[in-house]
Design a protein around this motif. Structure first.
Motif, PDB file in Angstrom:
ATOM      1  N   LYS A  51       0.847  -1.200   0.000  1.00  0.00           N
ATOM      2  CA  LYS A  51       0.000   0.000   0.000  1.00  0.00           C
ATOM      3  C   LYS A  51       0.873   1.237   0.000  1.00  0.00           C
ATOM      4  CE  LYS A  51      -4.016  -1.851   2.331  1.00  0.00           C
ATOM      5  NZ  LYS A  51      -4.666  -2.077   3.618  1.00  0.00           N
ATOM      6  N   LYS A  53       2.250   4.941   0.978  1.00  0.00           N
ATOM      7  CA  LYS A  53       2.422   5.688   2.231  1.00  0.00           C
ATOM      8  C   LYS A  53       1.488   6.886   2.222  1.00  0.00           C
ATOM      9  CE  LYS A  53       7.175   4.519   3.285  1.00  0.00           C
ATOM     10  NZ  LYS A  53       8.463   5.026   3.751  1.00  0.00           N
ATOM     11  N   LYS A  64       9.928  17.389 -10.069  1.00  0.00           N
ATOM     12  CA  LYS A  64      11.307  16.905  -9.918  1.00  0.00           C
ATOM     13  C   LYS A  64      11.958  17.378  -8.621  1.00  0.00           C
ATOM     14  CE  LYS A  64      13.652  20.583 -12.354  1.00  0.00           C
ATOM     15  NZ  LYS A  64      14.501  21.013 -13.394  1.00  0.00           N
ATOM     16  N   LYS A  66      10.582  17.060  -5.830  1.00  0.00           N
ATOM     17  CA  LYS A  66      10.166  16.119  -4.775  1.00  0.00           C
ATOM     18  C   LYS A  66      10.677  14.730  -5.127  1.00  0.00           C
ATOM     19  CE  LYS A  66       6.164  18.728  -3.478  1.00  0.00           C
ATOM     20  NZ  LYS A  66       4.967  18.723  -2.711  1.00  0.00           N
ATOM     21  N   THR A  67      10.929  13.956  -4.079  1.00  0.00           N
ATOM     22  CA  THR A  67      11.546  12.656  -4.318  1.00  0.00           C
ATOM     23  C   THR A  67      10.532  11.527  -4.365  1.00  0.00           C
ATOM     24  OG1 THR A  67      13.239  11.114  -3.565  1.00  0.00           O
ATOM     25  CG2 THR A  67      11.987  12.234  -1.863  1.00  0.00           C
ATOM     26  N   LEU A  69      11.940   8.408  -3.879  1.00  0.00           N
ATOM     27  CA  LEU A  69      12.663   7.327  -3.208  1.00  0.00           C
ATOM     28  C   LEU A  69      12.108   6.968  -1.833  1.00  0.00           C
ATOM     29  CD1 LEU A  69      16.315   8.292  -4.177  1.00  0.00           C
ATOM     30  CD2 LEU A  69      15.011   6.370  -5.030  1.00  0.00           C
ATOM     31  N   ASP A  70      11.642   7.964  -1.111  1.00  0.00           N
ATOM     32  CA  ASP A  70      11.155   7.697   0.247  1.00  0.00           C
ATOM     33  C   ASP A  70       9.853   6.919   0.268  1.00  0.00           C
ATOM     34  OD1 ASP A  70      12.247  10.851   1.742  1.00  0.00           O
ATOM     35  OD2 ASP A  70      13.291   8.976   1.330  1.00  0.00           O
ATOM     36  N   ILE A  72       9.047   4.369  -1.993  1.00  0.00           N
ATOM     37  CA  ILE A  72       9.173   3.047  -2.605  1.00  0.00           C
ATOM     38  C   ILE A  72       9.143   2.003  -1.505  1.00  0.00           C
ATOM     39  CG2 ILE A  72      10.774   1.521  -3.831  1.00  0.00           C
ATOM     40  CD1 ILE A  72      11.713   4.006  -5.385  1.00  0.00           C
ATOM     41  N   ARG A  73       8.521   0.869  -1.816  1.00  0.00           N
ATOM     42  CA  ARG A  73       8.463  -0.201  -0.815  1.00  0.00           C
ATOM     43  C   ARG A  73       8.962  -1.506  -1.406  1.00  0.00           C
ATOM     44  NH1 ARG A  73       3.232   1.138   3.048  1.00  0.00           N
ATOM     45  NH2 ARG A  73       4.711   1.635   4.674  1.00  0.00           N
ATOM     46  N   GLU A  74       9.629  -2.242  -0.565  1.00  0.00           N
ATOM     47  CA  GLU A  74      10.204  -3.503  -1.013  1.00  0.00           C
ATOM     48  C   GLU A  74       9.105  -4.564  -1.055  1.00  0.00           C
ATOM     49  OE1 GLU A  74      13.842  -4.142   1.130  1.00  0.00           O
ATOM     50  OE2 GLU A  74      13.882  -6.284   0.609  1.00  0.00           O
ATOM     51  N   GLU A 112      15.999  10.225 -11.019  1.00  0.00           N
ATOM     52  CA  GLU A 112      16.655   9.996  -9.722  1.00  0.00           C
ATOM     53  C   GLU A 112      16.752   8.492  -9.384  1.00  0.00           C
ATOM     54  OE1 GLU A 112      14.889  11.077  -5.997  1.00  0.00           O
ATOM     55  OE2 GLU A 112      12.853  10.798  -6.740  1.00  0.00           O
ATOM     56  N   GLU A 116      19.751   3.411  -8.870  1.00  0.00           N
ATOM     57  CA  GLU A 116      19.239   2.375  -7.972  1.00  0.00           C
ATOM     58  C   GLU A 116      18.655   1.169  -8.691  1.00  0.00           C
ATOM     59  OE1 GLU A 116      18.270   5.068  -4.123  1.00  0.00           O
ATOM     60  OE2 GLU A 116      17.587   3.018  -4.407  1.00  0.00           O
ATOM     61  N   TYR A 117      18.167   1.356  -9.883  1.00  0.00           N
ATOM     62  CA  TYR A 117      17.438   0.286 -10.560  1.00  0.00           C
ATOM     63  C   TYR A 117      17.982   0.014 -11.952  1.00  0.00           C
ATOM     64  CZ  TYR A 117      14.233   0.752  -6.710  1.00  0.00           C
ATOM     65  OH  TYR A 117      13.706   0.796  -5.442  1.00  0.00           O
TER      66      TYR A 117
ATOM     67  N   VAL B  34      16.473   6.041   3.778  1.00  0.00           N
ATOM     68  CA  VAL B  34      15.948   5.226   2.690  1.00  0.00           C
ATOM     69  C   VAL B  34      16.668   3.896   2.558  1.00  0.00           C
ATOM     70  CG1 VAL B  34      15.666   5.126   0.205  1.00  0.00           C
ATOM     71  CG2 VAL B  34      15.103   7.208   1.423  1.00  0.00           C
ATOM     72  N   ARG B 187      12.731  -2.031   2.676  1.00  0.00           N
ATOM     73  CA  ARG B 187      12.608  -0.649   2.233  1.00  0.00           C
ATOM     74  C   ARG B 187      11.149  -0.210   2.291  1.00  0.00           C
ATOM     75  NH1 ARG B 187      15.455   1.824  -3.070  1.00  0.00           N
ATOM     76  NH2 ARG B 187      14.883   3.976  -2.652  1.00  0.00           N
TER      77      ARG B 187
END
Lengths: 246, 535
Positions: A51, A53, A64, A66-67, A69-70, A72-74, A112, A116-117, B34, B187
């Motif tokens: 779900k 956040k 751009k 704003k991020t 990354l914070d 994202i969920r695993e 951004e 990472e990916y 993060v 994460r």
């Protein structure tokens, strides 16, 4: 980093199932993968039990400054993360329209994620809007599931027409046959016809499968609960074909 | 947003503000950025699923995952060099892992084709591998000794939220009743990880991370810690005899530690370290004069000398055997096999000699002697005053350093191409004495100056040592050559070797003469003067 969008104007063609199963398969192939659910319905996120956040909003997606990354969920699976959707995505076109870069905002925001990916998979809603055009600009490959029927053929040609009119790059488009019933003559003949007419159809065919429908019950990719099923094997092959083309 | 690689220190957590590259450490906070790192807990009596379920069950659904068990052996040098650096070698069947205990991760892996069970393993058995190189770098010529065997259970456990989504992953490693629980945050689930962390903290309480990890792995292993002379110098008033006696006691502890290694024949290095400690004691007694009553000093020196002499022959044989590869490489092609009988003889002689040394060290007589010596140095306060026994340490050490340096310098000045070996040997002993002296009193010397001087000393000691080794080998081989029972092959081979080594020695002498002159140069002189002045 490569961006892959599973896109269709028409709903119910197997777009989200493809996005979910492909993302899972990419992760299995050791690609660090992010699945971004852009559909306010939130089906892709649902399949992964993820779900969004509370503080996340569509602004994070297109602004751009704003991020992402914070938020994202695993997922439960190695190498696979999810950015679940939010209901307020229904207003995203309005926000895009009022922004300075209405067609390129998504592309800028995705930058951004580069470090990472390896792959970002987009699951957009079934329509053609400003968001869709953002996706056309941001994606390296636009994967279009096509049910081999007259209506789907018409839909596919609408997309091609749109690309032509607005000068988007055709080379990004890759179509594949989805929800195919080989027993149906109309499916067989349509596939032959479309392949003759358009050269960017992938070889892999995704069959119609009851197991795919069970994804909603299991809330998991097909390969996790029915790895030997026809559908799972097909998605595995599709993933490999897509990776070779990326 | 930057990402960081933070070593997995349990109690270190960071928060970064959005788009801000600076890091602020919030003490006591459990706010995660993060990219989060794993958190480690070592817990007593937490090895069953039910215990973990009880611990987490009110907040999460607890799902067991895969579980496996394996028999592991832990290896390290006799004097636990690896454990002292938070490392260990684990062996599981054919897999040898150099493991970083502090970070709980594999540094290197070696898969053997079959190394026989429990016997000590010199580094060369791991061949030209990354594992072998890394272990050799840490251990030098020490062998790996099997310290303990244990059953390790590994278990994956997931903590789920109400949506049946995994929000925290746990890896649990269990040895006996101790569990290492590694909490791996997922994460985007910082809050959940924080909650799980809190539950573990309440269960485990505050404890130093390193201590916990060592307790988990090496609970019943005696981790050797070389005695630290720093404590000796923490007193306000330092008197020469008390200080010297305390240093001797420290080296006696080292001797007692390695004694067992010698008796058990774990590693030839044990005998070497035993003898080095003995040599340091003898050196100290010889260079610091007038601190023990005359007759007692004679007796003490004699005791240490006799003990050391009892191990001389064994050490010579160990050194010879260690040279097998080197000697074989020196021989012309076709003669390599001829040297084998010589080394078989060395090994037979070694076996016999070892038996004698082992009996000697296990004997009541020796044990009493060494205990009495330890007792003597622990109670020097009761001894009668001598000429220098109550001198303050610093001025005495100042004088000694100056004297030794002058002596070495004057010996160096008279060394030339035709100087006999005796003079070079005296110089080597003098340099060694100086190094030992600096080592004994390092805590009260200027670190930087000391470091420089030790480096200068090392440069001449290395080459003097190599020259001496060549002389010793030539002497030893000559002895074998002339032995009444020496075969004609032995005689021939040792003759060839002696010839090659002698040529090496002559070349070495020229290099030696050039190099040792540096020690008398202005730079070293100034350094010694400054070292003494700053005391």
């Amino acid at each position: 980093m490569k961006v892959l969008a599973c896109y269709s104007i028409k709903g119910g063609v197997g777009k989200t199932a493809a996005a979910v199963n492909l993302a899972y398969q990419f992760a299995l192939e050791n690609k660090k993968t992010l699945l971004i659910d852009l559909d306010p319905q939130g089906a892709a996120g649902f399949y992964f039990k993820v779900k969004s956040k509370k503080k996340f909003s569509s602004a994070n997606l297109i602004d751009k400054k704003k991020t992402l990354l914070d938020y994202i969920r695993e997922s439960d699976y190695p190498n696979l993360d999810v950015l679940p959707s939010k209901m307020d995505y229904r207003h995203i076109d309005l926000e895009l329209d009022s922004s300075k870069n209405s067609l390129g905002s998504l592309n800028k925001s995705l930058k951004e994620l580069k470090k990472e990916y390896d792959i970002v998979v987009l699951d957009p809603p079934p329509n053609i809007t400003l968001l869709s055009e953002n996706i056309f600009n941001a994606a390296d490959t636009i994967l279009i599931p096509v049910i081999p029927s007259t209506l789907s053929e018409r839909t596919y040609e609408q997309i091609l027409g749109f690309f032509d009119k607005h000068k988007y790059r055709f080379h990004k488009l890759r179509a594949f046959f989805s929800m195919v019933e080989r027993r149906k003559n109309v499916h067989k003949s349509t596939m032959v016809l479309l392949k003759e007419k358009h050269e960017n159809f992938l070889e892999t065919i995704i069959p119609r499968s009851a197991d795919v429908e069970k994804m909603g019950i299991h809330q998991a990719p097909l390969q996790t609960f029915a790895p030997k099923s026809v559908g799972a094997v097909a998605f595995k092959n599709l993933a490999r074909e897509v990776l070779n083309n990326l | 947003m930057n990402t960081f690689c933070i070593p997995a220190e349990k109690n270190v957590v960071f928060k970064t503000s959005v788009r801000d590259d600076s890091i602020r450490v919030l003490p006591g906070a459990a706010i995660f950025k993060v990219i989060m790192q794993s958190i480690y807990y070592v817990i007593e009596n937490c090895s069953s699923f039910d215990t973990l379920k009880t611990l987490f069950g009110k907040t999460f659904a607890v799902r067991p995952g895969s579980r496996s068990e394996s028999r592991i052996t832990l290896w390290d040098s006799y004097d636990t060099i690896l454990l002292n650096r938070d490392l260990a070698v684990f062996c599981n069947g054919r897999r040898w892992r150099l493991w970083n205990i502090g970070l709980w991760k594999e540094e290197s892996l070696f898969i053997s084709r079959g190394l026989p069970g429990k016997s000590p393993k010199p580094c060369r058995v791991f061949g030209d591998s990354d594992f072998g190189d890394k272990v050799k770098k840490l251990l030098g010529i020490r062998s790996l000794i099997r310290h303990k065997e244990f059953l390790l259970s590994e278990w994956d456990i997931s903590l789920l939220n109400r949506d049946s989504k995994i929000v925290v992953k746990l890896s649990v490693y269990i040895i006996d009743t101790m569990s290492l629980v590694i909490l791996r945050p997922l994460r985007g689930y910082e809050q959940e990880a924080s909650e799980a962390d809190k539950l573990l903290k309440e269960r485990e309480g505050r404890c130093s991370f390193k201590k916990s990890m060592m307790n988990f792995i090496a609970r019943d292993i005696t981790v050797f810690a070389a005695p630290d002379n720093k404590n000796i110098f923490s007193k306000k008033i330092l008197l020469l005899r008390d200080t010297a006696a305390a240093i001797v006691v420290n080296y006696l502890k080292v001797i007692r530690f390695y004694e067992e290694g010698v008796i058990s024949d774990f590693d030839p290095e044990c005998l070497h370290q035993y003898r080095v400690a003995m040599r340091k004691i003898r050196c100290l007694l010889s260079i610091i004069k007038g601190i023990f009553p005359g007759e007692e000093l004679v007796r003490l020196k004699n005791d240490f000398k006799e003990i050391q002499q009892a191990t001389n022959r064994l050490r010579d044989l160990d050194v010879n055997i260690l040279e097998e590869e080197h000697y074989t490489a020196l021989l012309p092609d076709g003669l390599e096999d001829e040297i084998k009988p010589l080394f078989m003889k060395f090994r037979r002689d070694r076996k016999k000699e070892f038996g004698q040394v082992s009996s000697f060290l296990s004997s009541r007589q020796y044990q009493k002697r060494i205990t009495d010596l330890t007792g003597y140095f622990q109670k020097t306060a009761g001894l009668s005053r001598t000429e220098h026994s109550h001198d303050p340490v610093r001025p005495a050490v100042k004088t000694l350093i100056g004297k030794l340096y002058k002596k070495i310098s004057s010996e160096i000045k008279v060394i030339h191409d035709d100087t006999p070996d005796d003079a070079i040997h005296r110089l080597r002993i003098g340099a060694k004495k100086m190094r030992y002296l600096l080592e004994f009193f390092a805590p009260i010397l200027d670190k930087k100056r000391l470091g420089k001087l030790l480096l200068s000393l090392k440069n001449i000691q290395d080459i003097l040592g190599t020259y001496n080794d060549l002389s010793v080998h030539i002497c030893s081989l000559t002895g074998h050559k002339r032995a009444p029972n020496a075969s004609s092959t032995d005689t021939m081979i040792t003759g060839v070797l002696i010839g090659v080594l002698y040529s090496e020695k002559k070349l070495m002498k020229k290099r030696l003469i050039k190099k040792i002159k540096d020690f008398t140069g202005k730079s070293v002189q100034n350094n010694v003067n400054k070292l003494i002045e700053n005391m």
